[in-house]
Design a protein around this motif. Sequence first.
Motif, PDB file in Angstrom:
ATOM      1  N   LEU A 286     -11.930 -12.376 -20.234  1.00 18.06           N
ATOM      2  CA  LEU A 286     -10.926 -11.989 -21.233  1.00 18.06           C
ATOM      3  C   LEU A 286     -11.349 -10.744 -22.028  1.00 18.06           C
ATOM      4  N   ILE A 287     -12.656 -10.647 -22.305  1.00 17.54           N
ATOM      5  CA  ILE A 287     -13.129  -9.590 -23.221  1.00 17.54           C
ATOM      6  C   ILE A 287     -12.785  -8.159 -22.745  1.00 17.54           C
ATOM      7  N   PRO A 288     -12.991  -7.824 -21.451  1.00 18.95           N
ATOM      8  CA  PRO A 288     -12.605  -6.456 -21.041  1.00 18.95           C
ATOM      9  C   PRO A 288     -11.114  -6.194 -21.259  1.00 18.95           C
ATOM     10  N   LYS A 289     -10.296  -7.251 -21.114  1.00 16.85           N
ATOM     11  CA  LYS A 289      -8.854  -7.064 -21.357  1.00 16.85           C
ATOM     12  C   LYS A 289      -8.602  -6.805 -22.846  1.00 16.85           C
ATOM     13  N   LEU A 290      -9.288  -7.590 -23.697  1.00 20.47           N
ATOM     14  CA  LEU A 290      -9.095  -7.392 -25.146  1.00 20.47           C
ATOM     15  C   LEU A 290      -9.441  -5.947 -25.513  1.00 20.47           C
ATOM     16  N   ARG A 291     -10.520  -5.458 -24.906  1.00 17.10           N
ATOM     17  CA  ARG A 291     -10.944  -4.057 -25.166  1.00 17.10           C
ATOM     18  C   ARG A 291      -9.829  -3.092 -24.748  1.00 17.10           C
ATOM     19  N   ASP A 292      -9.279  -3.309 -23.528  1.00 13.58           N
ATOM     20  CA  ASP A 292      -8.273  -2.375 -23.036  1.00 13.58           C
ATOM     21  C   ASP A 292      -6.966  -2.471 -23.814  1.00 13.58           C
ATOM     22  N   TRP A 293      -6.690  -3.643 -24.372  1.00 17.34           N
ATOM     23  CA  TRP A 293      -5.457  -3.791 -25.157  1.00 17.34           C
ATOM     24  C   TRP A 293      -5.593  -3.181 -26.557  1.00 17.34           C
ATOM     25  N   GLY A 294      -6.834  -2.901 -26.985  1.00  6.90           N
ATOM     26  CA  GLY A 294      -6.979  -2.197 -28.262  1.00  6.90           C
ATOM     27  C   GLY A 294      -7.834  -2.874 -29.319  1.00  6.90           C
ATOM     28  N   ALA A 295      -8.458  -4.028 -28.988  1.00  6.80           N
ATOM     29  CA  ALA A 295      -9.315  -4.682 -29.999  1.00  6.80           C
ATOM     30  C   ALA A 295     -10.519  -3.797 -30.299  1.00  6.80           C
ATOM     31  N   SER A 296     -10.989  -3.838 -31.556  1.00  5.44           N
ATOM     32  CA  SER A 296     -12.125  -2.982 -31.960  1.00  5.44           C
ATOM     33  C   SER A 296     -13.451  -3.715 -31.922  1.00  5.44           C
TER      34      SER A 296
END
Length: 581
Positions: A379-389
């Motif tokens: 999930l984490i790489p997706k969160l990064r790509d969606w814009g999480a800081s």
Amino acid sequence: MSQIGVCKIKEQFVVTDHERTLDLNHVSAKDIEKITGVECDEPDAKKPKLEEGKKLKGQNKARKNFAQYNPSEALCSKITRITEDEEFPETCQFEKCKFLHKVEDYLKTKPNDIGDDCYNFETFGQCNFGITCRFAKKHVTVEGKNKIDRGKMEAVKKDEQVLNVLHSEKRFSLQRKKYDFHLADKMIKHVDGLRKEEKEKKVDEKSVQTSGAVTDEDIVKLLKREKKKIDFKDKLFLSPLTTVGNLPFRRICKEYGADITCGEMAMCSKLLQGTTHEWALVKRHHTEDVFGVQLCGNNPHIFAKCAQLLDTEINVDFIDINLGCPIDMVYREGSGSGLMRRQNVLETCIRSMTNLMSIPLTVKTRTGIYNNTNIAHTLIPKLRDWGASLVTVHGRSREQRYTRSSDWEYIRECAQVASPLPIIGNGDILSYEDYARARESCPELYGVMIGRGALIKPWIFTEIKEQKLYDISSSERFDILKKFTNYGLENWGSDNKGVENTRRFLLEWLSFLYRYIPIGLLESPPQKINERPPYYKGRNDLETLMASPSASDWIKISEMLLGPVPDTFTFLPKHKANAYR
Ligand SMILES: Cc1cc2nc3c(=O)[nH]c(=O)nc-3n(C[C@H](O)[C@H](O)[C@H](O)COP(=O)(O)O)c2cc1C
């Protein structure tokens, strides 16, 4: 990290079960008076009984900790605030006011005062609770009017202490659904449109934020806006902690060196309804220099609206999405850890929110939902790509709650796949040693978050910064409680309601604090968070009392600070949050 077991205490302090019933739960009122000089009534066993056969785990759902107040026994606030140079009004300006308007009528039922010195009056030169304050002696006249110390009032401005108090006209506009959320609505449509377009064209995920036809002027402006940045590197982060992570507690953690604080989890739907209780969760003390608000919700519309609302109306440095709350009701409605398995919805939430906010969006997650199925690393790489800081990983699954040690090896795996997204590790840190082990075993981490460690010993932040253990005496620990009580009376009020709210939050905190074992008593310090404290005798009666796992002893401690509990008082702590077998 720490193993689940029992902490080893030096032999001379260990007591048997028999001694425990005699000693620990029966430190007498006289003993307490001797130690603290505070008069203390002997309470009966005021702990509600659990149903037979019921296990103590998860949350205590049978709690009835809220005091009831009768308006016909309370004084109208207009009368309460009359100052010594004003006259009592003949009639109340509110025609249907149900409260009392004569000081003498109110005094017939007012409980006895607790002490002579009012913390609010001493600190700010004014106490808004006037005659209803349980420490009113020095700030009311014989007729019951409120005294004011103007010099002090000028020097310390009370209304500058706490930020993020919602103005009543904004609250009304939320309650009447008149608040203008057109930006959030447009943003969701925009993000949804892009997601559909992307699916159809099967374009690369990363291009979503910049590609697509952005036609609306408002949206274009928002997308071009520069975002504030926060340096999270090597900072000590205090966990969001429902109920116990209240503003008075966070103030104490700040004083002991916490770098970043976060409010208790707030429900998006309730913030959007303007409810007073939920808005209290976003209040920030001026000493909280890096402060976030944590949100819990289950759909992009409420998340996006909250992002717009908080970014516009309050002073906050980041907004955190709760992806870890394990509570059944929250999970079933698809919020908290339930959102981990609804990734399409989560994507729209995060993309919409990050575009609407001028501050960073962070996410706090667990390893996954089930015991042996870790999903955070996917999930984490997706969160990064969606814009999480930034993402915080608590190294346990929803199913595990606290039954196993936090999995720091897995946290490292998460940090390795996240780059360049900063990852904060979380779970089981109770000493500098735990902290150092976590940082050494996981060099990719940006920092750590501390939850129960801060509840059990709030000075943990100082210990980590100074790289040593402190053997805090029972009287120093009692002073921390005194300070909390004062901050509580400032936050919740010093009238009867405020006193009882302060007591309730103090008792919730005491349900964690008793787990602390003074290092002078430990056979091999430091204490490990998942090891059950055995029954032991402290180096003095107060230390013994503070080690008691019994709610009636916590009540006794509360009485030393806030006077006797009301007759019908019962207390059952909300959280258990331990892994003891
Ligand atoms: C009493 C209590 C309340 C909590 N409330 C929240 C919360 O509101 N939001 C959240 O993300 N986590 C919450 N947590 C989880 C903690 O933030 C943290 O992730 C967890 O306790 C593991 O860290 P620790 O081992 O340092 O306690 C709570 C934990 C406890 C014990």
